[in-house]
Design a protein around this motif. Structure first.
Motif, PDB file in Angstrom:
ATOM      1  N   LEU A 168       0.828  -1.202   0.000  1.00  0.00           N
ATOM      2  CA  LEU A 168       0.000   0.000   0.000  1.00  0.00           C
ATOM      3  C   LEU A 168       0.865   1.256   0.000  1.00  0.00           C
ATOM      4  O   LEU A 168       0.560   2.234  -0.703  1.00  0.00           O
ATOM      5  CB  LEU A 168      -0.941  -0.006   1.205  1.00  0.00           C
ATOM      6  CG  LEU A 168      -2.048  -1.073   1.184  1.00  0.00           C
ATOM      7  CD1 LEU A 168      -2.800  -1.079   2.515  1.00  0.00           C
ATOM      8  CD2 LEU A 168      -3.003  -0.829   0.024  1.00  0.00           C
ATOM      9  N   VAL A 169       1.944   1.244   0.773  1.00  0.00           N
ATOM     10  CA  VAL A 169       2.861   2.389   0.783  1.00  0.00           C
ATOM     11  C   VAL A 169       3.511   2.555  -0.593  1.00  0.00           C
ATOM     12  O   VAL A 169       3.616   3.670  -1.126  1.00  0.00           O
ATOM     13  CB  VAL A 169       3.927   2.217   1.878  1.00  0.00           C
ATOM     14  CG1 VAL A 169       5.001   3.294   1.765  1.00  0.00           C
ATOM     15  CG2 VAL A 169       3.285   2.266   3.257  1.00  0.00           C
ATOM     16  N   ALA A 170       3.949   1.449  -1.168  1.00  0.00           N
ATOM     17  CA  ALA A 170       4.592   1.513  -2.482  1.00  0.00           C
ATOM     18  C   ALA A 170       3.625   2.015  -3.543  1.00  0.00           C
ATOM     19  O   ALA A 170       3.991   2.846  -4.395  1.00  0.00           O
ATOM     20  CB  ALA A 170       5.129   0.129  -2.866  1.00  0.00           C
ATOM     21  N   ALA A 171       2.392   1.524  -3.527  1.00  0.00           N
ATOM     22  CA  ALA A 171       1.412   1.967  -4.518  1.00  0.00           C
ATOM     23  C   ALA A 171       1.095   3.453  -4.365  1.00  0.00           C
ATOM     24  O   ALA A 171       0.750   4.125  -5.343  1.00  0.00           O
ATOM     25  CB  ALA A 171       0.135   1.139  -4.381  1.00  0.00           C
ATOM     26  N   THR A 172       1.211   3.976  -3.159  1.00  0.00           N
ATOM     27  CA  THR A 172       0.907   5.385  -2.909  1.00  0.00           C
ATOM     28  C   THR A 172       2.078   6.290  -3.282  1.00  0.00           C
ATOM     29  O   THR A 172       1.875   7.362  -3.870  1.00  0.00           O
ATOM     30  CB  THR A 172       0.556   5.583  -1.419  1.00  0.00           C
ATOM     31  OG1 THR A 172      -0.552   4.740  -1.078  1.00  0.00           O
ATOM     32  CG2 THR A 172       0.201   7.031  -1.135  1.00  0.00           C
ATOM     33  N   LEU A 173       3.286   5.892  -2.971  1.00  0.00           N
ATOM     34  CA  LEU A 173       4.439   6.786  -3.082  1.00  0.00           C
ATOM     35  C   LEU A 173       5.268   6.596  -4.346  1.00  0.00           C
ATOM     36  O   LEU A 173       5.915   7.548  -4.800  1.00  0.00           O
ATOM     37  CB  LEU A 173       5.356   6.590  -1.865  1.00  0.00           C
ATOM     38  CG  LEU A 173       4.779   6.949  -0.499  1.00  0.00           C
ATOM     39  CD1 LEU A 173       5.800   6.671   0.595  1.00  0.00           C
ATOM     40  CD2 LEU A 173       4.346   8.410  -0.454  1.00  0.00           C
ATOM     41  N   LEU A 174       5.307   5.393  -4.893  1.00  0.00           N
ATOM     42  CA  LEU A 174       6.242   5.115  -5.975  1.00  0.00           C
ATOM     43  C   LEU A 174       5.596   5.250  -7.349  1.00  0.00           C
ATOM     44  O   LEU A 174       4.437   4.855  -7.554  1.00  0.00           O
ATOM     45  CB  LEU A 174       6.819   3.706  -5.821  1.00  0.00           C
ATOM     46  CG  LEU A 174       7.688   3.462  -4.591  1.00  0.00           C
ATOM     47  CD1 LEU A 174       8.115   1.995  -4.516  1.00  0.00           C
ATOM     48  CD2 LEU A 174       8.916   4.360  -4.597  1.00  0.00           C
ATOM     49  N   ARG A 175       6.377   5.776  -8.269  1.00  0.00           N
ATOM     50  CA  ARG A 175       5.999   5.827  -9.671  1.00  0.00           C
ATOM     51  C   ARG A 175       7.055   5.056 -10.463  1.00  0.00           C
ATOM     52  O   ARG A 175       8.186   4.906 -10.005  1.00  0.00           O
ATOM     53  CB  ARG A 175       5.924   7.281 -10.159  1.00  0.00           C
ATOM     54  CG  ARG A 175       4.873   8.105  -9.433  1.00  0.00           C
ATOM     55  CD  ARG A 175       3.461   7.586  -9.715  1.00  0.00           C
ATOM     56  NE  ARG A 175       2.443   8.326  -8.949  1.00  0.00           N
ATOM     57  CZ  ARG A 175       1.943   7.919  -7.798  1.00  0.00           C
ATOM     58  NH1 ARG A 175       2.394   6.793  -7.248  1.00  0.00           N
ATOM     59  NH2 ARG A 175       1.020   8.627  -7.185  1.00  0.00           N
ATOM     60  N   PRO A 176       6.718   4.559 -11.650  1.00  0.00           N
ATOM     61  CA  PRO A 176       7.713   3.810 -12.427  1.00  0.00           C
ATOM     62  C   PRO A 176       9.014   4.593 -12.581  1.00  0.00           C
ATOM     63  O   PRO A 176       9.012   5.765 -12.944  1.00  0.00           O
ATOM     64  CB  PRO A 176       7.012   3.603 -13.779  1.00  0.00           C
ATOM     65  CG  PRO A 176       5.553   3.592 -13.436  1.00  0.00           C
ATOM     66  CD  PRO A 176       5.399   4.594 -12.321  1.00  0.00           C
ATOM     67  N   GLY A 177      10.121   3.929 -12.268  1.00  0.00           N
ATOM     68  CA  GLY A 177      11.427   4.549 -12.361  1.00  0.00           C
ATOM     69  C   GLY A 177      11.941   5.142 -11.075  1.00  0.00           C
ATOM     70  O   GLY A 177      13.138   5.451 -10.972  1.00  0.00           O
ATOM     71  N   ASP A 178      11.066   5.338 -10.067  1.00  0.00           N
ATOM     72  CA  ASP A 178      11.540   5.818  -8.764  1.00  0.00           C
ATOM     73  C   ASP A 178      12.504   4.793  -8.170  1.00  0.00           C
ATOM     74  O   ASP A 178      12.367   3.585  -8.372  1.00  0.00           O
ATOM     75  CB  ASP A 178      10.367   6.029  -7.807  1.00  0.00           C
ATOM     76  CG  ASP A 178       9.579   7.292  -8.111  1.00  0.00           C
ATOM     77  OD1 ASP A 178      10.053   8.099  -8.933  1.00  0.00           O
ATOM     78  OD2 ASP A 178       8.480   7.464  -7.540  1.00  0.00           O
ATOM     79  N   ARG A 179      13.458   5.295  -7.395  1.00  0.00           N
ATOM     80  CA  ARG A 179      14.459   4.418  -6.770  1.00  0.00           C
ATOM     81  C   ARG A 179      14.038   4.105  -5.336  1.00  0.00           C
ATOM     82  O   ARG A 179      13.765   5.013  -4.546  1.00  0.00           O
ATOM     83  CB  ARG A 179      15.836   5.080  -6.800  1.00  0.00           C
ATOM     84  CG  ARG A 179      16.446   5.064  -8.195  1.00  0.00           C
ATOM     85  CD  ARG A 179      17.595   6.043  -8.340  1.00  0.00           C
ATOM     86  NE  ARG A 179      18.703   5.790  -7.424  1.00  0.00           N
ATOM     87  CZ  ARG A 179      19.684   4.910  -7.636  1.00  0.00           C
ATOM     88  NH1 ARG A 179      19.681   4.176  -8.734  1.00  0.00           N
ATOM     89  NH2 ARG A 179      20.676   4.783  -6.768  1.00  0.00           N
ATOM     90  N   ALA A 180      13.992   2.799  -5.024  1.00  0.00           N
ATOM     91  CA  ALA A 180      13.580   2.340  -3.696  1.00  0.00           C
ATOM     92  C   ALA A 180      14.703   1.511  -3.094  1.00  0.00           C
ATOM     93  O   ALA A 180      15.199   0.562  -3.727  1.00  0.00           O
ATOM     94  CB  ALA A 180      12.306   1.510  -3.773  1.00  0.00           C
TER      95      ALA A 180
END
Length: 561
Positions: free
Chosen positions: A232-244
């Motif tokens: 849920l956190v990833a779906a909210t904060l991350l966009r394709p290409g973001d670095r995690a």
């Protein structure tokens, strides 16, 4: 009648048997060793079956015409190795992990394949551990490890892989009461993405008491567990290409979750204390970390490093996702505050009941600042994601009545006993044992395939650390041993097998060509660790006092690889 302590609740027959054993007074082998060897043989070949009650030490000494001390010491050794079991006031029994078929010859899968002080002390199986610790908290098998001898399993397996709690000891009355209360409520037709208000209030009180996290229900979302909360956190904060960022080595599921949301995965190195802040890149959108008990190396992130981590997050704008993994179970150390407490606006806290209660419950929590939590709730609504209402109601009852707190106190004591058994047998090889349900067993990389393969053949399953994705930084290496899902008897037997195999590798051909000094460990002896403040930390070996004698790897002079 002498009895030996046991912490398992079992119903065992009270009728003892006449033991078909004898000893030779003229032999050069001590009487205690003779008796122990004969009893082991009788248990291995099925003459003595699981659950059968043995004679008292006094009765057997009279039968064999030997000193009672001879029998007592033999029983103590067998109990420490895991062959015997018992309860106070009930007697001594053959443990239920005994295998009745002899072990076949070991296959040639590494150096010193036939070596070992007790090669036939355990069952032979072909079952291979389901994965390296780095692959997940249980994951996939690296294809280059030897796969054993191909024989069918000879009997029960002792599972010492991490990530599995003990689910056999719970308050059945409280469990039934909680689910009856949940069943009395009508089903809901419009689930709240935040979770039931009743449970969120109970979780706020639980977190305040157990983790000193002072938040209200408005800061809490009820999830299905850590993986669900992380997604849920990833779906909210991350966009394709973001670095995690993910810890390396670490919990691979975290990387899988981020990758599924289109992020670029950045391995972040860890050492014995946790994530190395100085080596974090400045362009991460999210960093996943386990500061309470790093998985798999077992470090606890010290306060100075926590402060540096949060300073890095504020400077770079990253969100830190704190998996409060294993925080409920601590031994010999004072609790450190949750990272979330130090900066609630920058840290998302994830928790779960999968270890403290059972994975099947499927309830966890996500704690975040209200504005971020609102964004996560919108994402959850859009994804039609939810946590089951009956499970939430049942957990709320367990929390409100104090049943979960009582269960946690009981399990802390039980896990502490198992952890002490691991330290008793493996001694200075153990690290990361101050919290949680797993420890690191430090052995050279070359020894890992041999020990894992031979342990599997003898019915003991363990995990191991993978090579780091970044090979430019030395770190700990070896086995990852979990003691959550195995009984105390099984933990003793399994760790004894591991100790024997490490000794066999050390004394065999596998030792040739190995250096005696590990990278980054110059001047540091086994049993000591250098902490964040530069001071030595000596392993205290808490819980060892008063334990029966057992063959163990306690001689530090022989444990330096």
């Amino acid at each position: 009648m002498t009895t030996f302590p046991c912490f398992r609740e079992t119903t065992l027959p009270r009728t003892s048997i006449d033991l078909p054993v004898s000893v030779d007074r003229d032999a050069s082998v001590p009487l205690t060793v003779q008796l122990g060897n004969r009893l082991r043989a009788a248990m291995r070949d099925g003459t003595l079956k699981s659950g059968e009650r043995l004679p008292s030490t006094r009765a057997l000494a009279r039968q064999l015409a030997v000193s009672r001390t001879v029998v007592t010491e033999a029983y103590q050794q067998l109990y420490a190795e895991g062959w015997l079991d018992g309860r106070h006031g009930s007697g001594t029994y053959v443990a239920d992990v005994v295998v009745h078929t002899p072990s076949p010859p070991l296959a040639s899968a590494g150096p010193a394949a036939s070596a070992g002080p007790a090669a036939s002390a355990g069952p032979a199986v072909s079952t291979w551990p389901s994965g390296a610790a780095g692959a997940a908290r249980s994951g996939a098998v690296p294809p280059d490890f030897p796969a054993g001898n191909g024989a069918a399993p000879a009997g029960p397996v002792i599972d010492l892989r991490p990530g599995r709690p003990w689910v056999n000891d719970y308050d059945r009355a409280a469990w039934r009461r909680a689910w009856r209360a949940a069943a009395d409520l009508p089903p809901g037709d419009d689930p709240d993405p935040y979770g039931l208000p009743r449970l969120r209030e109970a979780l706020a009180e639980h977190l305040r008491k157990t983790r000193a996290v002072a938040v209200g229900p408005e800061n809490i979302m009820v999830t299905r567990g850590t993986g669900n909360g992380l997604d849920l956190v990833a779906a909210t904060l991350l966009r394709p290409g973001d670095r995690a960022g993910v810890e390396d080595p670490g919990y691979r599921v975290a990387g899988n979750v981020f990758a599924a949301r289109g992020a670029e995965i950045v391995p972040c190195p860890v050492d014995r204390d946790g994530v190395v802040v100085e080596e974090l890149p400045g362009d991460l959108r999210v960093l996943y970390t386990t500061p309470a008990h790093q998985y798999p190396l077992g470090g606890r992130l010290p306060i100075p490093r926590r402060e540096r981590l949060l300073a890095w997050a504020r400077r770079t704008g990253a969100i830190v996702v704190e998996d409060d993994y294993d925080a409920e179970f601590r031994y010999d150390v004072a609790p450190l505050p949750a990272l979330h407490c130090l900066d609630p606006g920058r840290v998302v806290l994830l928790g779960t009941l999968s270890k403290s209660l059972a994975p099947d419950v499927g309830v966890g929590w996500l704690v975040a600042a209200p504005d971020l939590l609102a964004a996560v709730a919108r994402t959850r609504h859009d994804l039609a994601d939810r946590t089951g209402g009956p499970a939430q109601q049942a957990v709320a009852v367990l929390l409100e009545r104090g049943d979960l707190d009582r269960h946690l106190r009981r399990m802390r004591l039980e896990y502490a006993r198992r952890r002490a058994a691991v330290v008793d047998v493996l001694g200075p090889l153990v690290s990361g044992d101050t919290a949680g349900l797993h420890v690191m067993i430090e052995v050279p990389p070359a020894a890992v395939p041999f020990v894992v393969a031979r342990a599997a053949e003898r019915g003991v399953l363990v995990d191991w650390t993978e090579s780091p994705r970044r090979s430019d930084r030395p770190r700990g290496h070896g086995l990852v041993l979990g003691y959550g899902s195995a009984s105390l008897t099984e933990v003793r037997r399994g760790t004894t097998v591991i100790a024997e195999l490490v000794a066999a590798w050390r004394d065999g051909e596998g030792r040739k060509g190995e250096t005696r000094e590990e990278p980054g460990r110059t001047g540091e002896t086994r049993g000591e660790r250098t902490g964040e403040d530069g001071r030595r930390r000596e392993k205290t070996g808490a819980g060892r006092k008063g334990r029966p004698a057992v063959t163990r790897l306690a001689d530090k002079s022989r444990m330096t690889f």
